[in-house]
Design a protein around this motif. Structure first.
Motif, mmCIF file in Angstrom:
data_model
loop_
_atom_site.group_PDB
_atom_site.id
_atom_site.type_symbol
_atom_site.label_atom_id
_atom_site.label_comp_id
_atom_site.label_asym_id
_atom_site.label_seq_id
_atom_site.Cartn_x
_atom_site.Cartn_y
_atom_site.Cartn_z
ATOM 1 N N TYR A 124 27.723 -20.425 -17.807
ATOM 2 C CA TYR A 124 26.966 -19.432 -17.043
ATOM 3 C C TYR A 124 25.461 -19.665 -17.143
ATOM 4 N N THR A 125 25.005 -20.178 -18.273
ATOM 5 C CA THR A 125 23.584 -20.501 -18.388
ATOM 6 C C THR A 125 23.203 -21.598 -17.400
ATOM 7 N N SER A 127 24.824 -22.441 -14.704
ATOM 8 C CA SER A 127 25.046 -22.036 -13.314
ATOM 9 C C SER A 127 23.872 -21.264 -12.743
ATOM 10 N N LEU A 128 22.992 -20.745 -13.597
ATOM 11 C CA LEU A 128 21.774 -20.102 -13.100
ATOM 12 C C LEU A 128 20.845 -21.113 -12.446
ATOM 13 N N ASP A 131 24.976 -25.385 -9.974
ATOM 14 C CA ASP A 131 26.423 -25.236 -10.018
ATOM 15 C C ASP A 131 27.105 -26.540 -10.417
ATOM 16 N N ALA A 282 30.053 -12.662 -9.656
ATOM 17 C CA ALA A 282 28.962 -13.170 -8.816
ATOM 18 C C ALA A 282 29.207 -12.812 -7.359
ATOM 19 N N TRP A 292 20.512 -12.742 -4.760
ATOM 20 C CA TRP A 292 19.996 -12.171 -6.000
ATOM 21 C C TRP A 292 21.041 -11.354 -6.750
ATOM 22 N N LYS A 295 23.182 -13.730 -8.767
ATOM 23 C CA LYS A 295 22.436 -14.250 -9.918
ATOM 24 C C LYS A 295 22.317 -13.197 -11.019
ATOM 25 N N VAL A 298 25.575 -13.057 -12.859
ATOM 26 C CA VAL A 298 25.705 -14.219 -13.745
ATOM 27 C C VAL A 298 24.879 -14.004 -15.007
ATOM 28 N N MET A 299 23.682 -13.430 -14.835
ATOM 29 C CA MET A 299 22.835 -13.122 -15.989
ATOM 30 C C MET A 299 23.537 -12.131 -16.921
ATOM 31 N N MET A 302 26.284 -13.937 -18.785
ATOM 32 C CA MET A 302 25.710 -14.822 -19.793
ATOM 33 C C MET A 302 25.292 -14.030 -21.028
#
Length: 500
Positions: A124-125, A127-128, A131, A282, A292, A295, A298-299, A302
Motif C-alpha cells: 500500500y505504501t 501503491s501511493l 501501481d 480504493a 483523491w 488515494k 489507500v492512506m 497503509m
C-alpha cells in the motif's frame, strides 16, 4: 516481591513499566489491534465471497459470541493482572498445559500475522506512488520490512511512545474511513438499494456450513482487541481499564465495519468486489471522490497496517515475556531493558523471525494468495485460545455464577456460548479448509510440542508448582474491601490473596 517485578543480580528491577496507559489508550489500542482499515481491505472480498450482500449480517451475528470472549477477558483480567493474559488465566483456571497451548497459539498466530501485515504495508505504501512497483513482491517486502523495523524500535522504546503513535495513526485512519463511508451512505444511490436484510438475515449465510465459513473470516475481523489485556501490567487501574477498553474498542470497530460494508454494498456489485479484491476500499473512495478519494483510502489502509504491526508486536512479545518469566520458554524472554522496561530480548527475537518469514513468503506468490492462506491459518489459532479463555472464566467464577442474573449471563452463559461457538467454528474449519492453511495453522501449533516437552522434562515450576488456581469466590469474600467481582478484585499469588 510479586513475580512481575524481580530484582536481577545487579540490583536492577526487571519488569514492565507500570501505570503508563489509561482507559483512552486502551480503547485506541483495541481499535488499532483490530486494524479496521487493513482488515476491510484484506478480507472484504473473502467475506463477500462467502456471504454476499449479507456480509454486514455475518459481522453482526459473529460479533455476539465474540463479545462473550471480550467479557471473559474482562472478568479474568480482574482476577489476574498479567502480561500473558489468556496464557496465565487458562493455565491457572484450567490446567498449565492448556495455558501453554493458549499462549503458544497467540504467539504463532501473531507471528504469522506480522508477516501477513508487513507485505501489505509495503504494497500500500508503494501503491501511493506506482501501481506497477507495488506489484513487485521483493520491493513490497523491503518496504514492509522497513515499516516493521520502525515499529519494532518504537515498541522497544516503550509503551508511552507507542500509544502516542497509535493515537495519531489510528485517529487519521478512522477519520478517513468514517468520512468517506458516511458520505457514501448520505449520498445514497449506487448499484444496489439498501435492504435491512443485509444486517439481519442470517438465513442468507448458507446454513450451518456456510455460517461456519464466514465465522472464521469474521473472527479474523475482530481479532486483535485483546492487546489491551497484554498491556494490563502497564495500564493504570488495569482491572477496570483494560476490560472497558476492550469492550468499547470492539463496539467501535463493529460500528465501523458495518458502516463501511454497507457503503461497499451500495456502490459495488459482488462481481466487482471479487474482480478488484485488492482495491475494494480504493474503489469505494473513488466512487465518492474520483482520484483523491481512492488515494485517501489507500492512506488509511497503509496507516492501519502499520499500526496493527505495532500492536501485534506488543501482543506477542508481552506473551513471550510472561512465558519466559514462568520458564515455559527461554528465560531470556522474561528480561526487560533497564531503561525502557520493555521485553527487548523477545522483541529482537520476534523481529528476526518475522523478517525471515516475510522474505520467504514474498517468494511464494502474489500477495493476495499468501494472505488468503495466512488468514485461514490464523483463524484456526484464534479460535483455540479464545475458546479456552471462555471456558476459563466460567471455571474461575463457578461458585459465583448463580449469585445474580447478571453474573449468570455476563460471566457464565455469554462467555460459555462464545467458547462453544469458537470450538464449533474450529471443527467446521478442520472439515472444510484446504490443505495449505491447515498445514500452516496446525503445523505451527504442533511446533509447540518441542518447548512444552523440554520444559516439562526440565521440571519448570510452572508445571510442577503452578500458581494458585483462579477462584473468584475467594476474591469476592473480600467484597467489603475491594468491591467484589463487579468492582476491583485482588489477585491470588502463591495460594494467598493480595492486591497487586
Amino acid at each position: 516481591m510479586s513475580r512481575d517485578r524481580r530484582i536481577d543480580g545487579t540490583g536492577a528491577i526487571n519488569g514492565l513499566r507500570a501505570n503508563v496507559l489509561g482507559v483512552g489508550d486502551a480503547v485506541v489500542m483495541a481499535i488499532a489491534g483490530s486494524a479496521p482499515g487493513y482488515t476491510l481491505a484484506a478480507t472484504t472480498a473473502v467475506l463477500a465471497g462467502a456471504a454476499g450482500l449479507a456480509s454486514p449480517a455475518a459481522l453482526l451475528w459473529c460479533a455476539i459470541p465474540m463479545m462473550g470472549i471480550v467479557l471473559a477477558f474482562k472478568y479474568l483480567g480482574r482476577l489476574d493482572v498479567n502480561a500473558g493474559a489468556s496464557y496465565s488465566w487458562v493455565g491457572r483456571a484450567l490446567h498449565p498445559a492448556l495455558g501453554f497451548l493458549s499462549g503458544w497459539a497467540l504467539v504463532v498466530s501473531a507471528t504469522l500475522f506480522m508477516v501477513a501485515g508487513a507485505l501489505p504495508a509495503g504494497y500500500y505504501t508503494l501503491s501511493l506512488f506506482s501501481d506497477s512497483l507495488a506489484q513487485n513482491g521483493t520491493w513490497a517486502a523491503v518496504v514492509g520490512a522497513l515499516w516493521f523495523l520502525l515499529m519494532a524500535v518504537l515498541v522497544v522504546k516503550g509503551v508511552r511512545i507507542t500509544a502516542r503513535a497509535q493515537w495519531l495513526m489510528t485517529g487519521i485512519e478512522v477519520m478517513i474511513l468514517l468520512v468517506i463511508s458516511v458520505a457514501v451512505l448520505a449520498r445514497g444511490g449506487g448499484r444496489e438499494t439498501f435492504s435491512w436484510s443485509w444486517l439481519f438475515d442470517v438465513t442468507a449465510l448458507g446454513g450451518a456450513e456456510g455460517f461456519a465459513g464466514v465465522a472464521l473470516v469474521a473472527a479474523f475481523y475482530f481479532w486483535g482487541w485483546d492487546v489491551t489485556a497484554n498491556l494490563s501490567e502497564e495500564t493504570s487501574n488495569s482491572r477496570r481499564s483494560t476490560g472497558l477498553g476492550a469492550i468499547l474498542g470492539v463496539i467501535s470497530v463493529l460500528a465501523l465495519f458495518e458502516i463501511v460494508s454497507i457503503a461497499v454494498n451500495l456502490v459495488m456489485t459482488q462481481g466487482d468486489i471479487q474482480k478488484n479484491s485488492a482495491a475494494v476500499l480504493a474503489d469505494l473512495g473513488d466512487a465518492l471522490w474520483p482520484g483523491w478519494g481512492g488515494k485517501a483510502m489507500v492512506m488509511a489502509v497503509m496507516l492501519s497496517t502499520i499500526a496493527t504491526l505495532e500492536t501485534t508486536l506488543i501482543q506477542v512479545t508481552r506473551t513471550l515475556f510472561a512465558m519466559g518469566r514462568d520458564r515455559t520458554l527461554p528465560a531470556a524472554f522474561g528480561l526487560t531493558h533497564r531503561r525502557w522496561q520493555t521485553p527487548w530480548v523477545a522483541i529482537t527475537a520476534v523481529t528476526a523471525v518475522a523478517l525471515a518469514l516475510l522474505f520467504a513468503s514474498s517468494a511464494l506468490g502474489p500477495v493476495n494468495t499468501v494472505l488468503a492462506d495466512a488468514f485461514s491459518a490464523i483463524g484456526l489459532q484464534i479460535t483455540i485460545y479464545y475458546s479456552l479463555a471462555g471456558f476459563a472464566v466460567v471455571v474461575a467464577y463457578r461458585r459465583l455464577l448463580l449469585k445474580s442474573v447478571a453474573n449468570a449471563v455476563f460471566i457464565g452463559l455469554w462467555p460459555l456460548s462464545g467458547a462453544l461457538f469458537m470450538l464449533w467454528v474450529l471443527y467446521q474449519s478442520l472439515l472444510h479448509l484446504e490443505a495449505t492453511p491447515l498445514v500452516i495453522g496446525l503445523g505451527a501449533l504442533l511446533a509447540g510440542v518441542l518447548p512444552f516437552t523440554w520444559y516439562v522434562i526440565a521440571d519448570s515450576e510452572y508445571y510442577t508448582r503452578p500458581h494458585a488456581r483462579l477462584d473468584a469466590a475467594v476474591a469476592d469474600s473480600m467484597e467489603s474491601q475491594y468491591g467484589g467481582i463487579i468492582g476491583t478484585v485482588p489477585t491470588q499469588r502463591d495460594g494467598r490473596v493480595s492486591d497487586l
